[in-house]
Scaffold this motif. Structure first.
Motif, PDB file in Angstrom:
ATOM      1  N   PHE A 124      15.589   0.648   6.867  1.00  0.00           N
ATOM      2  CA  PHE A 124      15.952  -0.495   7.690  1.00  0.00           C
ATOM      3  C   PHE A 124      14.787  -0.870   8.617  1.00  0.00           C
ATOM      4  CE2 PHE A 124      20.336   1.122   6.927  1.00  0.00           C
ATOM      5  CZ  PHE A 124      20.898  -0.050   6.431  1.00  0.00           C
ATOM      6  N   THR A 125      14.548  -2.172   8.765  1.00  0.00           N
ATOM      7  CA  THR A 125      13.518  -2.618   9.704  1.00  0.00           C
ATOM      8  C   THR A 125      14.042  -2.657  11.139  1.00  0.00           C
ATOM      9  OG1 THR A 125      14.112  -4.968   9.535  1.00  0.00           O
ATOM     10  CG2 THR A 125      12.547  -4.110   7.907  1.00  0.00           C
ATOM     11  N   ARG A 126      15.327  -2.965  11.266  1.00  0.00           N
ATOM     12  CA  ARG A 126      15.977  -3.154  12.575  1.00  0.00           C
ATOM     13  C   ARG A 126      15.322  -4.289  13.374  1.00  0.00           C
ATOM     14  NH1 ARG A 126      19.361   0.981  12.253  1.00  0.00           N
ATOM     15  NH2 ARG A 126      18.616   2.897  11.278  1.00  0.00           N
ATOM     16  N   PHE A 127      14.700  -5.235  12.671  1.00  0.00           N
ATOM     17  CA  PHE A 127      14.070  -6.377  13.339  1.00  0.00           C
ATOM     18  C   PHE A 127      15.098  -7.253  14.042  1.00  0.00           C
ATOM     19  CE2 PHE A 127      10.140  -6.512  10.325  1.00  0.00           C
ATOM     20  CZ  PHE A 127       9.585  -5.471  11.039  1.00  0.00           C
ATOM     21  N   TRP A 128      16.355  -7.242  13.546  1.00  0.00           N
ATOM     22  CA  TRP A 128      17.382  -8.096  14.136  1.00  0.00           C
ATOM     23  C   TRP A 128      17.696  -7.683  15.583  1.00  0.00           C
ATOM     24  CZ3 TRP A 128      17.961  -4.945   9.890  1.00  0.00           C
ATOM     25  CH2 TRP A 128      18.655  -3.742  10.105  1.00  0.00           C
ATOM     26  N   LYS A 129      17.295  -6.480  15.969  1.00  0.00           N
ATOM     27  CA  LYS A 129      17.529  -6.019  17.334  1.00  0.00           C
ATOM     28  C   LYS A 129      16.438  -6.466  18.295  1.00  0.00           C
ATOM     29  CE  LYS A 129      20.164  -1.855  16.107  1.00  0.00           C
ATOM     30  NZ  LYS A 129      20.261  -0.391  16.306  1.00  0.00           N
ATOM     31  N   GLN A 130      15.344  -7.016  17.742  1.00  0.00           N
ATOM     32  CA  GLN A 130      14.186  -7.368  18.560  1.00  0.00           C
ATOM     33  C   GLN A 130      13.843  -8.839  18.370  1.00  0.00           C
ATOM     34  OE1 GLN A 130      11.342  -4.840  16.703  1.00  0.00           O
ATOM     35  NE2 GLN A 130      12.382  -2.949  17.270  1.00  0.00           N
ATOM     36  N   ASN A 133       9.013  -9.019  16.967  1.00  0.00           N
ATOM     37  CA  ASN A 133       8.747  -7.920  16.042  1.00  0.00           C
ATOM     38  C   ASN A 133       7.597  -8.326  15.128  1.00  0.00           C
ATOM     39  OD1 ASN A 133       9.950  -9.355  13.640  1.00  0.00           O
ATOM     40  ND2 ASN A 133      11.824  -9.164  14.879  1.00  0.00           N
ATOM     41  N   ALA A 134       7.199  -7.441  14.232  1.00  0.00           N
ATOM     42  CA  ALA A 134       6.034  -7.694  13.381  1.00  0.00           C
ATOM     43  C   ALA A 134       6.222  -8.927  12.504  1.00  0.00           C
ATOM     44  CB  ALA A 134       5.756  -6.466  12.513  1.00  0.00           C
ATOM     45  N   MET A 135       7.403  -9.108  11.975  1.00  0.00           N
ATOM     46  CA  MET A 135       7.678 -10.258  11.104  1.00  0.00           C
ATOM     47  C   MET A 135       7.686 -11.552  11.905  1.00  0.00           C
ATOM     48  SD  MET A 135      10.958 -10.731   8.591  1.00  0.00           S
ATOM     49  CE  MET A 135      11.376 -12.283   7.801  1.00  0.00           C
ATOM     50  N   ALA A 136       8.343 -11.540  13.061  1.00  0.00           N
ATOM     51  CA  ALA A 136       8.391 -12.735  13.898  1.00  0.00           C
ATOM     52  C   ALA A 136       7.000 -13.126  14.389  1.00  0.00           C
ATOM     53  CB  ALA A 136       9.329 -12.511  15.082  1.00  0.00           C
ATOM     54  N   ASP A 137       6.210 -12.130  14.774  1.00  0.00           N
ATOM     55  CA  ASP A 137       4.855 -12.425  15.249  1.00  0.00           C
ATOM     56  C   ASP A 137       3.998 -13.032  14.140  1.00  0.00           C
ATOM     57  OD1 ASP A 137       5.522 -11.489  17.729  1.00  0.00           O
ATOM     58  OD2 ASP A 137       4.609  -9.508  17.461  1.00  0.00           O
ATOM     59  N   ALA A 138       4.129 -12.502  12.910  1.00  0.00           N
ATOM     60  CA  ALA A 138       3.360 -13.029  11.786  1.00  0.00           C
ATOM     61  C   ALA A 138       3.769 -14.463  11.466  1.00  0.00           C
ATOM     62  CB  ALA A 138       3.542 -12.135  10.562  1.00  0.00           C
ATOM     63  N   PHE A 174      12.611 -16.871  15.629  1.00  0.00           N
ATOM     64  CA  PHE A 174      13.072 -15.501  15.403  1.00  0.00           C
ATOM     65  C   PHE A 174      12.957 -15.170  13.913  1.00  0.00           C
ATOM     66  CE2 PHE A 174      15.961 -16.742  19.081  1.00  0.00           C
ATOM     67  CZ  PHE A 174      15.085 -16.224  20.027  1.00  0.00           C
ATOM     68  N   ALA A 175      12.765 -13.904  13.622  1.00  0.00           N
ATOM     69  CA  ALA A 175      12.619 -13.481  12.229  1.00  0.00           C
ATOM     70  C   ALA A 175      13.153 -12.063  12.064  1.00  0.00           C
ATOM     71  CB  ALA A 175      11.148 -13.539  11.803  1.00  0.00           C
ATOM     72  N   ALA A 176      13.775 -11.803  10.914  1.00  0.00           N
ATOM     73  CA  ALA A 176      14.325 -10.478  10.649  1.00  0.00           C
ATOM     74  C   ALA A 176      14.393 -10.241   9.145  1.00  0.00           C
ATOM     75  CB  ALA A 176      15.709 -10.320  11.269  1.00  0.00           C
TER      76      ALA A 176
END
Length: 347
Positions: A124-130, A133-138, A174-176
């Motif tokens: 799990f990336t758990r990006f939805w909690k942040q 995150n790395a994906m959103a920044d990219a 936002f990105a997840a």
């Protein structure tokens, strides 16, 4: 090969019919135990519940008995349904075993698409909690790059030719993603099976998981519309489905948002992105997306929309999602927020 497949299908059909009659027989046998619940307790179900000493009807007791009877009947029916379902799955697994989409291990009755061992190690990336995150920044870096290119165009050609690009401050996107995607990992089989092997049920399963995770995040709770990245019509006709749309449908349901598949159009067929470099991916999808004439002509009530979510199966460089984002911005300017979500993240 056709004969063998037909024989397997007939065998499965006969097994299902046999199991149905077995379970119906069990239902009849157990019916004596629940006879009063289903049809027989005159005092509880026929309105004739009376005080045994006075013979006077007792409505409160009658209502309570009826409620209890209905509850027990419902539990009994639910148990029977689960029993029948479990037996059918077990029988089907004997004939056509279900395998873990990740490691290939045989699944038990209660496992769906992925075994407990692989689920325990699920990346799990758990990006939805942040929010950041790395994906959103990219992805936001790609947006900023596009904005810088627009400013450069304005400086070269003058403000009148680029008047459409003048807009309010771009909100943070936002990105997840559900899981980390690496070529050396067996978990890449999830995306591969959904995209190339036609495993639509797995797409729905992991789409629901992604949607439930997004629904738990406050910054995705206001999503109004979910839009899948479209395929070119010729590729979707050949494949028979759009894997991003399958995932997007489940995500939209979990978020309580509207699924829209007629806003973005892929106006030309592009090469597969798998073996391309970052620069080649960018050039490959540049200008490949546009907005439908209905949406461009104001066919949607844009004033009621505040947050759009783009869905794709995997995020690598983000080029495909960015060009979908850029197409949407031609009719959905800021402050409306456009966010993205995928199953896999390989950035």
């Amino acid at each position: 090969h056709r004969v063998d497949r037909r024989q397997r299908q007939m065998c499965i059909r006969d097994s299902i019919i046999f199991l149905f009659f077995i379970n119906f027989f069990l239902f009849l046998i157990s019916g004596d135990k629940h006879h009063g619940l289903l049809c027989g307790n005159a005092e509880a179900t026929s309105g004739l519940c009376r005080d045994r000493t006075s013979g006077i009807a007792s409505p409160p007791k009658q209502a309570a008995d009826q409620t209890a009877a209905l509850q027990e009947t419902f539990l009994f029916a639910t148990d029977m349904k689960d029993l029948i379902k479990g037996l059918l799955i077990a029988m089907a697994d004997l004939l056509l075993p279900r395998l873990c989409i990740v490691c290939g291990r045989k699944l038990n009755v209660r496992e769906k698409h992925i075994c407990l061992y692989c689920m325990a190690d699920f990346p799990f990336t758990r990006f939805w909690k942040q929010k950041h995150n790395a994906m959103a920044d990219a992805f936001n870096a790609s947006i900023q790059k596009g904005l810088d290119a627009g400013r450069s165009f304005s400086e070269t050609h003058g403000p009148e030719e680029n008047q459409a690009s003048q807009h309010p401050r771009e909100p943070y996107a936002f990105a997840a993603a559900l899981f980390f995607f690496h070529n050396g990992s067996e978990y890449r089989n999830i995306q591969y099976s959904i995209k190339y092997k036609g495993d639509i049920q797995a797409g729905r399963h992991f789409g629901r998981i992604l949607g439930s995770r997004l629904a738990s995040a406050e910054h995705f709770s206001d999503v109004d519309i979910v839009i899948p990245v479209p395929l070119h019509w010729s590729r979707q006709w050949k494949r028979g489905y759009n894997q991003a749309e399958i995932v997007a449908k489940e995500v939209a349901e979990q978020l309580g948002a509207e699924l829209k598949t007629d806003i973005i159009i892929r106006n030309r067929r592009t090469r597969t992105q798998t073996e391309l470099s970052a620069e080649e991916k960018e050039a490959n999808v540049s200008g490949a997306f546009c907005i439908s004439s209905f949406s461009a002509g104001g066919g949607m009530e844009q004033e009621r929309i505040s947050h759009i979510l783009l869905i794709d199966d995997i995020f690598t460089t983000g080029s495909t999602l960015y060009h979908c984002f850029a197409a949407l911005r031609t009719v959905f300017p800021p402050p409306l927020r456009i966010s993205v979500a995928t199953l896999g993240f390989a950035g």
